[in-house]
Design a protein around this motif. Structure first.
Motif, short mmCIF file in Angstrom:
data_model
loop_
_atom_site.label_atom_id
_atom_site.label_comp_id
_atom_site.label_asym_id
_atom_site.label_seq_id
_atom_site.Cartn_x
_atom_site.Cartn_y
_atom_site.Cartn_z
N VAL A 15 0.84 -1.20 0.00
CA VAL A 15 0.00 0.00 0.00
C VAL A 15 0.87 1.25 0.00
CG1 VAL A 15 -1.73 1.29 1.29
CG2 VAL A 15 -1.89 -1.21 1.13
N ARG A 16 1.93 1.21 0.79
CA ARG A 16 2.84 2.35 0.85
C ARG A 16 3.44 2.65 -0.52
NH1 ARG A 16 3.75 6.91 3.70
NH2 ARG A 16 5.88 7.65 3.31
N GLY A 17 3.80 1.62 -1.26
CA GLY A 17 4.36 1.81 -2.59
C GLY A 17 3.38 2.50 -3.53
N TRP A 18 2.11 2.10 -3.48
CA TRP A 18 1.10 2.74 -4.32
C TRP A 18 0.84 4.18 -3.88
CZ3 TRP A 18 -0.22 1.14 -8.90
CH2 TRP A 18 -0.10 -0.20 -9.22
N PHE A 110 18.25 9.82 1.91
CA PHE A 110 19.12 9.16 2.89
C PHE A 110 19.57 7.78 2.43
CE2 PHE A 110 16.02 11.57 5.68
CZ PHE A 110 16.80 12.71 5.70
N ARG A 111 19.54 7.54 1.13
CA ARG A 111 19.99 6.24 0.62
C ARG A 111 20.94 6.48 -0.54
NH1 ARG A 111 14.67 2.86 -0.59
NH2 ARG A 111 16.26 1.32 -1.07
N ALA A 112 22.04 5.74 -0.53
CA ALA A 112 23.02 5.85 -1.61
C ALA A 112 22.85 4.76 -2.65
CB ALA A 112 24.44 5.80 -1.04
N VAL A 113 22.31 3.62 -2.23
CA VAL A 113 22.14 2.48 -3.12
C VAL A 113 20.73 1.94 -2.94
CG1 VAL A 113 22.98 0.19 -3.77
CG2 VAL A 113 24.59 1.92 -2.95
N ALA A 114 20.11 1.53 -4.03
CA ALA A 114 18.78 0.91 -3.99
C ALA A 114 18.77 -0.29 -4.90
CB ALA A 114 17.70 1.91 -4.40
N GLY A 115 18.01 -1.30 -4.54
CA GLY A 115 17.92 -2.49 -5.37
C GLY A 115 17.21 -2.21 -6.68
N GLY A 116 17.65 -2.92 -7.72
CA GLY A 116 17.03 -2.74 -9.02
C GLY A 116 15.56 -3.11 -9.01
N GLY A 117 15.21 -4.17 -8.29
CA GLY A 117 13.81 -4.57 -8.23
C GLY A 117 12.94 -3.52 -7.57
N GLU A 118 13.44 -2.91 -6.51
CA GLU A 118 12.67 -1.87 -5.84
C GLU A 118 12.44 -0.68 -6.75
OE1 GLU A 118 13.09 1.38 -2.20
OE2 GLU A 118 14.67 -0.12 -2.54
N LEU A 119 13.50 -0.23 -7.44
CA LEU A 119 13.36 0.92 -8.33
C LEU A 119 12.41 0.62 -9.48
CD1 LEU A 119 17.03 2.24 -8.52
CD2 LEU A 119 15.13 3.15 -7.18
N LEU A 120 12.52 -0.56 -10.06
CA LEU A 120 11.61 -0.93 -11.14
C LEU A 120 10.17 -0.98 -10.66
CD1 LEU A 120 13.64 -3.69 -13.05
CD2 LEU A 120 13.17 -1.34 -13.78
N GLY A 121 9.97 -1.46 -9.43
CA GLY A 121 8.62 -1.49 -8.87
C GLY A 121 8.06 -0.10 -8.69
N VAL A 194 20.82 13.23 -13.44
CA VAL A 194 21.23 14.55 -12.98
C VAL A 194 21.49 14.60 -11.49
CG1 VAL A 194 20.46 16.94 -12.74
CG2 VAL A 194 20.06 15.72 -14.89
N SER A 195 20.62 14.01 -10.69
CA SER A 195 20.64 14.23 -9.24
C SER A 195 21.52 13.24 -8.50
CB SER A 195 19.21 14.17 -8.68
OG SER A 195 19.23 14.33 -7.29
N ARG A 196 22.34 13.74 -7.58
CA ARG A 196 23.12 12.88 -6.70
C ARG A 196 22.26 12.22 -5.64
NH1 ARG A 196 28.75 15.99 -5.18
NH2 ARG A 196 29.64 16.07 -7.27
N ARG A 197 21.07 12.77 -5.41
CA ARG A 197 20.19 12.21 -4.39
C ARG A 197 19.49 10.94 -4.84
NH1 ARG A 197 15.94 16.26 -2.63
NH2 ARG A 197 16.00 16.94 -4.81
N ALA A 198 19.56 10.63 -6.12
CA ALA A 198 18.87 9.46 -6.64
C ALA A 198 19.75 8.23 -6.45
CB ALA A 198 18.56 9.64 -8.12
N PRO A 199 19.34 7.28 -5.61
CA PRO A 199 20.15 6.07 -5.41
C PRO A 199 20.10 5.16 -6.64
CG PRO A 199 18.06 5.86 -4.26
CD PRO A 199 18.09 7.25 -4.81
N LEU A 200 21.19 4.49 -6.89
CA LEU A 200 21.31 3.60 -8.03
C LEU A 200 21.56 2.17 -7.58
CD1 LEU A 200 23.63 5.75 -10.33
CD2 LEU A 200 21.18 5.35 -10.65
#
Length: 454
Positions: A15-18, A110-121, A194-200
């Motif tokens: 629900v939080r994701g939506w 507050f995150r430097a790295v994020a999982g690919g699955g999470e970002l795709l979701g 562009v943004s450094r705040r976007a975790p990869l």
């Protein structure tokens, strides 16, 4: 007896994701609607009859994401209007994109790295809700105005000829939804570029130092042009006294003109023509160039603009200075280990992509025509007679035909931009070599004299 583990308050993960995706979409829609509504109000669209303002607002938002609006109408079986507009009100586009990007980034702070699955979701949920929003915009962006016949004589003639004049418009679903989806994906791609705040994801971290410094620097150039354009707009409103019209242009089409100036300053060319009286906000030197004799195709560049206003030559040094400053910024934000030729190549690619996007965004196609019994009409003659019959205050009065086209010559603009980027990228790297790079830590032996003597 083991106590049950207390559950965290708040919505579940799904629900939080939506909700996060909904917040991103709503932020973009609200920001775009607010700017578009204010711009249309300043342009006088609040006086539209028959509740026409909300559909016009929705049509403006459809154009802002790359859609197209078809104008049509008819006067019984006697006359018909055929028209279409494809032009992005880029102020609305930019404000919506920035609002969506800011909300999207705040959810990942507050995150430097994020999982690919999470970002795709996250991206998939945002895309789905955005598609629903585009469908809603397409449905709302449709309206028909009934044109009243003026005077008893006109009413009698209209009844005899079967004239029931109507003028309307609708957003084309295919282009609005399809290109609107591509617009969102481009916005999200720009966020990560562009943004450094976007975790990869971990696998993409190695590319961020090659992409983000030049991408951020070119974004700063585009923002600088917007700031300059806003100042020029305010001064124009004060000096010439047409504040409402000028501010309407600023709130609807400032980037269209400012970023066109950026491309022209680099030596790029646009081709187009202007016929009839569309009433679109076209600056006088540009309008003079586009109104070529006999409706011929005209080339818009620094030379042709300067023939009508010598101040146009200032676009060249402004572009050169801002691009050199951006190259210095890109090198300053990069590690010192990056070689000069790497700076030059990366900045050249970023400049070429930027000019490519500017060319696509500033493309304009707008035309209309009035035909009577299948015969096209120009200004004057039968068109004016029909306008007199229908009444001088209605939308068909004096309507003949007209068009405005403005298309970039990309096959020369993109390589030219790459050349500018290559030269300024190398010069910017040389200048940045004299300064400490961002995030650079002084070497151990570079302390004060007292520390060296310990």
């Amino acid at each position: 007896m083991q106590q049950p583990t207390p559950r965290a308050a708040g919505p579940s993960g799904a629900v939080r994701g939506w909700l996060d995706a909904l917040a991103v979409v709503l932020a973009g829609l609200v920001a775009m609607a607010a700017v578009a509504a204010l711009g249309l109000w300043l342009a006088g669209a609040d006086d539209l009859p028959e509740g026409g303002f909300p559909p016009v607002l929705a049509a403006t938002m459809a154009l802002a994401v790359g859609g197209s609006v078809q104008l049509d109408g008819a006067a019984g079986g006697f006359a018909a209007v055929d028209a279409g507009v494809t032009a992005m009100p880029l102020t609305v586009s930019v404000v919506g994109a920035v609002a969506m990007a800011e909300v999207f980034l705040r959810q990942l702070r507050f995150r430097a790295v994020a999982g690919g699955g999470e970002l795709l979701g996250r991206i998939a949920r945002t895309v789905l809700l955005w598609l629903l929003a585009l469908v809603l915009i397409t449905v709302v962006a449709k309206h028909t105005f009934t044109v009243p016949l003026g005077g008893s004589l006109a009413q009698t003639i209209g009844n005899a000829l079967g004239l029931t004049p109507q003028v309307g418009f609708h957003a084309e679903a295919a282009t609005t939804i399809g290109i609107g989806l591509a617009w969102l994906l481009l916005v999200l791609a720009a966020v990560f570029a562009v943004s450094r705040r976007a975790p990869l994801p971990g696998a993409l971290l190695r590319y961020q130092l090659a992409v983000r410094p030049p991408a951020f620097a070119l974004w700063a150039v585009l923002l600088a042009y917007l700031a300059i354009g806003a100042v020029v707009g305010v001064v124009t409103a004060i000096v010439h006294g047409n504040a409402r019209q000028t501010l309407a242009v600023v709130l609807l089409a400032l980037p269209d003109l400012a970023w066109l100036a950026f491309g022209l300053g680099l030596g790029a060319q646009w081709q187009g023509r202007l016929t009839g009286a569309l009433g679109l906000p076209v600056p006088r030197p540009l309008s003079s160039v586009l109104r070529a004799p006999n409706g011929q195709q005209a080339t818009v560049d620094l030379g042709t603009l300067a023939d009508h206003d010598p101040r146009s030559w200032w676009l060249l040094p402004v572009a050169a200075v801002l691009l050199l400053a951006a190259a210095f910024l890109a090198a300053h934000r990069s590690p010192r280990t990056v070689r000069l030729w790497q700076h030059a190549v990366r900045f050249a690619l970023a400049t070429a992509v930027t000019v490519l996007l500017v060319g696509l965004w500033t493309r304009v196609d707008a035309d209309y025509g009035l035909s009577v019994l299948g015969v096209g009409l120009g200004q004057g003659g039968l068109a004016d007679l029909l306008g007199t019959v229908l009444g001088g205050s209605n939308p068909l009065a004096g309507l003949g035909s007209g068009s405005l086209t403005l298309r970039p010559v990309l096959w020369t603009a993109v390589p030219l931009a790459a050349g500018w980027g290559l030269v300024t990228g190398a010069l910017g790297a040389l200048l940045a070599a004299r300064f400490r790079h961002l995030g650079e830590v002084p070497e151990a032996g570079a302390g004060t004299g007292a520390e060296a003597g310990r």
